[in-house]
Design an enzyme around this catalytic site. Structure first.
Site, mmCIF file in Angstrom:
data_model
loop_
_atom_site.group_PDB
_atom_site.id
_atom_site.type_symbol
_atom_site.label_atom_id
_atom_site.label_comp_id
_atom_site.label_asym_id
_atom_site.label_seq_id
_atom_site.Cartn_x
_atom_site.Cartn_y
_atom_site.Cartn_z
ATOM 1 N N GLN A 1 0.755 -1.263 0.189
ATOM 2 C CA GLN A 1 -0.201 0.035 0.121
ATOM 3 C C GLN A 1 0.898 1.078 -0.060
ATOM 4 O O GLN A 1 0.533 2.275 0.668
ATOM 5 C CB GLN A 1 -0.944 -0.049 0.977
ATOM 6 C CG GLN A 1 -2.044 -1.119 1.144
ATOM 7 C CD GLN A 1 -2.843 -1.125 2.204
ATOM 8 O OE1 GLN A 1 -2.953 -0.116 3.089
ATOM 9 N NE2 GLN A 1 -3.524 -2.134 2.527
ATOM 10 N N CYS A 2 1.757 1.301 -0.827
ATOM 11 C CA CYS A 2 3.005 2.169 -1.009
ATOM 12 C C CYS A 2 2.964 2.825 -2.206
ATOM 13 O O CYS A 2 2.492 2.325 -3.215
ATOM 14 C CB CYS A 2 4.491 1.601 -0.601
ATOM 15 S SG CYS A 2 5.664 2.898 -0.717
ATOM 16 N N GLY A 3 3.457 4.177 -2.074
ATOM 17 C CA GLY A 3 3.437 4.918 -3.614
ATOM 18 C C GLY A 3 4.224 4.095 -4.605
ATOM 19 O O GLY A 3 4.298 4.350 -5.972
ATOM 20 N N LEU A 4 5.108 3.600 -3.810
ATOM 21 C CA LEU A 4 6.280 2.692 -4.687
ATOM 22 C C LEU A 4 5.733 1.229 -5.013
ATOM 23 O O LEU A 4 6.669 0.722 -5.809
ATOM 24 C CB LEU A 4 7.656 2.825 -3.893
ATOM 25 C CG LEU A 4 8.098 4.250 -3.599
ATOM 26 C CD1 LEU A 4 9.620 4.063 -2.689
ATOM 27 C CD2 LEU A 4 8.302 5.032 -4.914
ATOM 28 N N THR A 5 4.684 1.062 -4.585
ATOM 29 C CA THR A 5 4.440 -0.349 -4.799
ATOM 30 C C THR A 5 4.451 -0.817 -6.327
ATOM 31 O O THR A 5 4.764 -2.104 -6.765
ATOM 32 C CB THR A 5 2.961 -0.745 -4.255
ATOM 33 O OG1 THR A 5 2.967 -0.331 -2.917
ATOM 34 C CG2 THR A 5 2.462 -2.092 -4.468
#
Length: 158
Positions: free
Chosen positions: A34-38
């Site tokens: 659930q990360c912007g970098l996912t």
């Protein structure tokens, strides 16, 4: 000790010795769903598909230490990767990468490649480490650098 003296645990609780990856180039990353970098999961999978048959192994380690971005179980994290990014490389059980409960493997990786700054701590999700075929930790790639930026170095190690 070398990287081959460490092990990882699967979401099902099975311990896997990293010596099983001897003679492979390893790309090891702490991950979160659930990360912007996912979306980097997709890039890691692409590199694995392109270079797996030449000896690249990608190992993912979900971690919930950064913004609570991996809140579910280890099984849910692995399932998310497979469903959303077609991940076929191993995604292990959730770990800590910093602090008193940090994984011994990640403590070793940080010792070998401390990164920039005063602390060797992992700064965020998707910190990546590249290990050559002899087990030497070659480089640490910080989260905002995409896996794609590692392509030339990966090719040189294969």
């Amino acid at each position: 000790m070398s990287i081959y003296g460490y092990s990882a645990v699967t979401p099902a609780g099975e311990e896997i010795a990293l010596s099983e990856y001897r003679d492979k180039v390893l790309l090891i990353a702490n991950t979160a769903s659930q990360c912007g970098l996912t979306p980097q999961y997709g890039e890691l999978q692409k590199l694995y598909e392109e270079y797996g048959d030449r000896g690249l192994a990608v190992l993912g380690f979900p971690c919930n230490q950064f913004g609570g971005q991996e809140p579910g179980s280890s099984e849910e994290a692995a399932e998310f990767c497979q469903i959303n990014y077609g991940v076929s490389f191993p995604v292990f059980a959730k770990i800590d990468v910093n602090g008193p409960e940090a994984s011994a493997l990640f403590n070793y990786l940080k010792q070998q490649q401390p990164g920039a700054g005063e602390s060797s701590d992992i700064a965020w999700n998707f910190t990546k480490f590249l290990v050559d075929r002899s087990g030497r930790v070659v480089v640490r790639v910080e989260p905002r650098e995409t896996p794609e930026t590692m392509r030339t170095l990966i090719e040189s190690l294969l």
